[in-house]
Design a protein around this motif. Structure first.
Motif, PDB file in Angstrom:
ATOM      1  N   ARG A 548       0.879  -1.180   0.000  1.00  0.00           N
ATOM      2  CA  ARG A 548       0.000   0.000   0.000  1.00  0.00           C
ATOM      3  C   ARG A 548       0.908   1.220   0.000  1.00  0.00           C
ATOM      4  N   LEU A 549       0.741   2.092  -1.000  1.00  0.00           N
ATOM      5  CA  LEU A 549       1.561   3.306  -1.072  1.00  0.00           C
ATOM      6  C   LEU A 549       0.716   4.481  -0.588  1.00  0.00           C
ATOM      7  N   GLN A 550       1.042   4.981   0.595  1.00  0.00           N
ATOM      8  CA  GLN A 550       0.209   5.981   1.261  1.00  0.00           C
ATOM      9  C   GLN A 550       0.885   7.351   1.188  1.00  0.00           C
ATOM     10  N   TYR A 551       0.253   8.289   0.483  1.00  0.00           N
ATOM     11  CA  TYR A 551       0.737   9.670   0.544  1.00  0.00           C
ATOM     12  C   TYR A 551      -0.413  10.661   0.359  1.00  0.00           C
ATOM     13  N   HIS A 552      -1.260  10.405  -0.638  1.00  0.00           N
ATOM     14  CA  HIS A 552      -2.279  11.402  -1.012  1.00  0.00           C
ATOM     15  C   HIS A 552      -3.436  11.431  -0.017  1.00  0.00           C
ATOM     16  N   THR A 553      -4.163  12.577  -0.052  1.00  0.00           N
ATOM     17  CA  THR A 553      -5.278  12.753   0.884  1.00  0.00           C
ATOM     18  C   THR A 553      -6.629  12.676   0.185  1.00  0.00           C
ATOM     19  N   LEU A 554      -6.632  12.793  -1.143  1.00  0.00           N
ATOM     20  CA  LEU A 554      -7.871  12.672  -1.926  1.00  0.00           C
ATOM     21  C   LEU A 554      -7.608  11.731  -3.110  1.00  0.00           C
ATOM     22  N   THR A 555      -8.680  11.453  -3.905  1.00  0.00           N
ATOM     23  CA  THR A 555      -8.595  10.494  -5.016  1.00  0.00           C
ATOM     24  C   THR A 555      -7.342  10.661  -5.870  1.00  0.00           C
ATOM     25  N   VAL A 556      -6.637   9.561  -6.079  1.00  0.00           N
ATOM     26  CA  VAL A 556      -5.573   9.538  -7.088  1.00  0.00           C
ATOM     27  C   VAL A 556      -6.263   9.426  -8.451  1.00  0.00           C
TER      28      VAL A 556
END
Length: 765
Positions: A548-556
């Motif tokens: 799981r690559l976690q960085y963004h806060t809204l839809t990629v």
């Protein structure tokens, strides 16, 4: 379709007819005109030869204005949901918008047009505002009879009287809404066919009565149909007409939506009207009706279509000028063409047609070799298009040859893994993996002219299944086609088996990407908070979730692996991008792992609105982002030796394209001066071409050169959803040595169409 002055040639348009009864019209010159989303398509039963863009709402009605001498038409009229009518006129071999008629206050549903005595065009239109309006594109002269069928189950006739159209008669008999009316002239008489939701067709005869007829004593020995007589007083003259019911045609088992008379034909130098009527119904059949020679009784002569199956019925029908071909358009936009078999009298066979999505096209992908494209749309289908090489024919046309997935959810995204496998995502939390059946490879080889043996021995084809497990109605999907299959085959016999489901996302799927080594797929779903905005990585060998690559806060919104497969780029609704690097393999794990290398944050974002799209340069050094803020920016260069990724900054000047930039793509082939060619798709439907040279005069914006754009007939009429260059130089299906200067670009749009453009790099500005 080759325009010398233009850089871009339209190679193919895949589209479908709108879901409206009056939206297809076959001209005497052989061209079929039909409404597709907001455009009118001109179609020569092989390929789309032109698009007329002018309406701002869905086109609901299209009619050629037939000429008395049966010559090819020079006018076409269309009506749309934008409440407008447009009269198109042929000038120098092209149709241009001649007159726009505004006046209706709701969607236009039906149009027709005739020439008056002095060759002016008289147009009649009806709309959801419950009015019928007449438009004379000039002075007033002679007005024929106008027939209107409505939801009151009656057919109303109007005729000219003292400069006004007045109702002269109502024809009663139908027991449900009247869905179609069509006139033809038979000698001195007129025949009117009307069709209805009561499953019946009624044919009425109108004739002029001379003064003596009307007062003559009735001869009681002859049984005659009841005649209704009406008078028309115009400019001091009184004419008497009689209307009678000629016949009632019963044979359809559902609503009859369309009727169409056989066009007049020349016989012995004279123009004659064959007594022959075509009808199309929601019962999925078309019927040709004609009177028997001996008795004169109207009978069903030919019935074409299918019984059963999972298609919905027909909305309308048209006949070619010579009567040798008939076309119907179906509820889901498909055109069904039937061609009379030359050798066998009275037998009709399905013809090859253009087809396409009937809702927004969300995503598309070329196969790794660049020989076919896969598309997904909100019409819940995945479709596969490829060039068809006809035997002994140089001309190449694109066609849909497979519909690998027919789903219960709107499709959103796809990624190809090798040539014969893809992953798709829809408005559901599950990803699905599909693999081509062996018979697809065989059919693809036949149609594209490729070697079947060669295809089947590639690593891609090693483990292909035989066919999808449950073909409809017990039909075998081992069907082998010599030519592109018709709609009913596409619906039933060309599915690909689903081989895997991938679970892991908490919301509906939004975007997918696969790497060039075919080992990884990245996926992202809709997200309004960080925990759901993670990118998931999947192994294509085990189909297990790797990371799981976690960085963004809204839809990629979109992702792209670099061509060398070392980097993964993600762009997001949160206005930032993130760059992930594949770690060197370790002894403990053979599975690839990615770690965050660089990203933009609130302060470094540059883009001020949602980033819609991204792509990599072919050398994996630069990447481009495009946004709703109308900006396109190239970032880089990426240097593998730099461990910290903080130095990734904009390396181009900020390009303002003047409209929300919904799609962007780097051409994999460099221009002759080693500049990069980029395509930018806009919210308005236009596609722009730019050349970008790294290190050129960035401060003054000298690094960008505008190299071309789609003209008004090539552009989409709604947002460009995806742009994808063919992965190699040359044009698909054309195998010769001069191909290295050509590149091809495929575009998917909210206007329901998929377009393939060919560009010669030497013609770029």
């Amino acid at each position: 379709r080759h325009n010398q002055s233009s850089v871009i040639e339209t190679c193919h348009v895949a589209c479908s007819a709108n879901r409206a009864p009056n939206v297809v019209s076959w001209g005497r010159g052989g061209l079929i005109a039909f409404g597709s989303c907001n455009s009118v398509c001109l179609y020569d039963p092989q390929v789309i030869v032109g698009l007329l863009n002018g309406h701002t709402g869905r086109v609901n009605a299209v009619r050629w204005v037939h000429r008395t001498e049966n010559a090819p038409e020079c006018h076409l009229v269309s009506g749309g949901s934008d409440s407008r009518l447009i009269l198109w006129e042929a000038q120098h071999g092209k149709f241009i918008q001649s007159v726009e008629c505004k006046g209706h206050t709701a969607a236009v549903c039906a149009v027709d047009a005739v020439y008056t005595e002095d060759s002016k065009v008289l147009v009649a239109s009806s709309a959801s505002d419950s009015t019928v309006r007449l438009w004379l594109c000039s002075d007033d002269k002679d007005v024929p009879v106008l027939a209107c069928g409505g939801d009151d189950c009656k057919v109303h006739l109007y005729a000219q009287a003292n400069g006004q159209l007045q109702k002269v008669m109502t024809l009663q008999g139908h027991e449900d809404w009247v869905r179609g009316v069509e006139w033809t002239s038979a000698g001195a008489e007129l025949l009117l066919a009307s069709c209805s939701q009561d499953s019946l067709i009624r044919v009425w005869r109108l004739c002029a009565k001379s003064g003596t007829d009307t007062h003559a004593e009735d001869d009681h020995t002859i049984i005659k149909m009841k005649e209704d007589v009406f008078e028309v007083k115009d400019r001091g003259l009184t004419s008497v007409f009689a209307a009678s019911l000629e016949t009632v045609l019963a044979g359809h088992e559902n609503w009859v939506y369309g009727v169409h008379w056989h066009p007049p034909v020349y016989k012995g130098g004279e123009l004659q009207q064959p007594l022959c009527l075509l009808s199309a119904s929601m019962d999925k059949t078309m019927i040709i009706w004609a009177p028997e020679e001996a008795s004169g009784v109207w009978v069903e002569q030919v019935r074409v279509g299918e019984v059963g199956g999972n298609t919905l019925g027909f909305y309308g029908c048209q006949m070619s000028p010579d009567g040798a071909m008939i076309v119907a358009h179906a509820f889901q936009g498909a055109l069904h063409l039937c061609v009379i078999a030359v050798r066998i009298q009275g037998e009709w066979r399905p013809g090859v047609v253009v087809s396409g999505h009937f809702d927004v096209v969300q995503d598309l992908s070329w196969d790794p070799e660049g020989e076919f494209i896969l598309t997904v749309g909100s019409d819940q289908t995945t479709r596969l298009f490829t060039p068809w090489k006809k035997q002994n024919n140089k001309e190449i046309t694109w066609h849909e040859i497979s519909r690998p997935q027919i789903h219960g959810y709107d499709m959103q995204c796809l990624a190809m893994v090798g040539r014969f496998q893809f992953v798709s995502g829809a408005d559901e939390k599950v990803l699905r993996v599909f693999q081509a059946p062996r018979n697809f490879v065989e059919n693809f080889a036949t149609i594209s002219g490729a070697s079947k043996e060669k295809l089947l021995t590639t690593s891609d084809a090693a483990s292909l299944p035989e066919g999808a497990s449950t073909p409809a109605l017990g039909l075998s999907n081992k069907a082998v086609f010599q030519e592109p299959p018709p709609e009913d085959h596409l619906l039933q016999n060309t599915l690909w088996p689903e081989v895997q489901k991938l679970y892991g996302h908490g919301f509906e799927m939004f975007c997918l990407a696969s790497d060039s080594t075919r080992t990884l797929v990245a996926s992202a779903c809709k997200a309004s908070k960080a925990e759901h905005a993670a990118v998931l990585l999947w192994s294509t060998t085990t189909w297990r979730q790797l990371q799981r690559l976690q960085y963004h806060t809204l839809t990629v919104t979109q992702m792209a692996f670099s061509p060398d497969a070392q980097l993964l780029l993600a762009v997001s609704r949160d206005r930032t991008w993130s760059l992930w690097r594949r770690n060197p393999p370790t002894s403990e794990s053979s599975e690839p792992r990615f770690s965050l290398q660089a990203h933009t944050g609130k302060d470094t974002a540059v883009h001020s609105r949602i980033i819609w799209s991204c792509d990599w340069s072919p050398d994996s050094k630069y990447f481009v982002t495009s946004s709703r803020d109308k900006k396109v920016i190239v970032w880089g260069p990426w240097r593998p030796e730099s461990s910290g990724g903080s130095e990734i900054k904009p390396c181009s000047s900020v390009l303002d394209v003047g409209d929300s930039a919904t799609a962007v793509a780097f051409c994999p082939v460099l221009c002759s001066d080693d500049s990069h060619l980029l395509a930018v798709g806009l919210d308005c439907g236009r596609i722009l071409l730019f050349r970008w040279t790294p290190g050129q005069d960035v401060a003054a914006g000298g690094d960008w050169v505008r190299s071309g754009e789609t003209d008004s007939s090539q552009s989409h009429t709604l947002a460009v959803k995806r742009l994808r260059w063919r992965p190699r130089a040359g044009r698909a299906g054309v195998g010769n040595n001069e191909e290295s200067s050509w590149v091809q670009l495929a575009s998917a749009s909210a206007d329901h169409s998929v377009k393939i453009f060919s560009l010669n790099k030497h013609h770029l500005q």
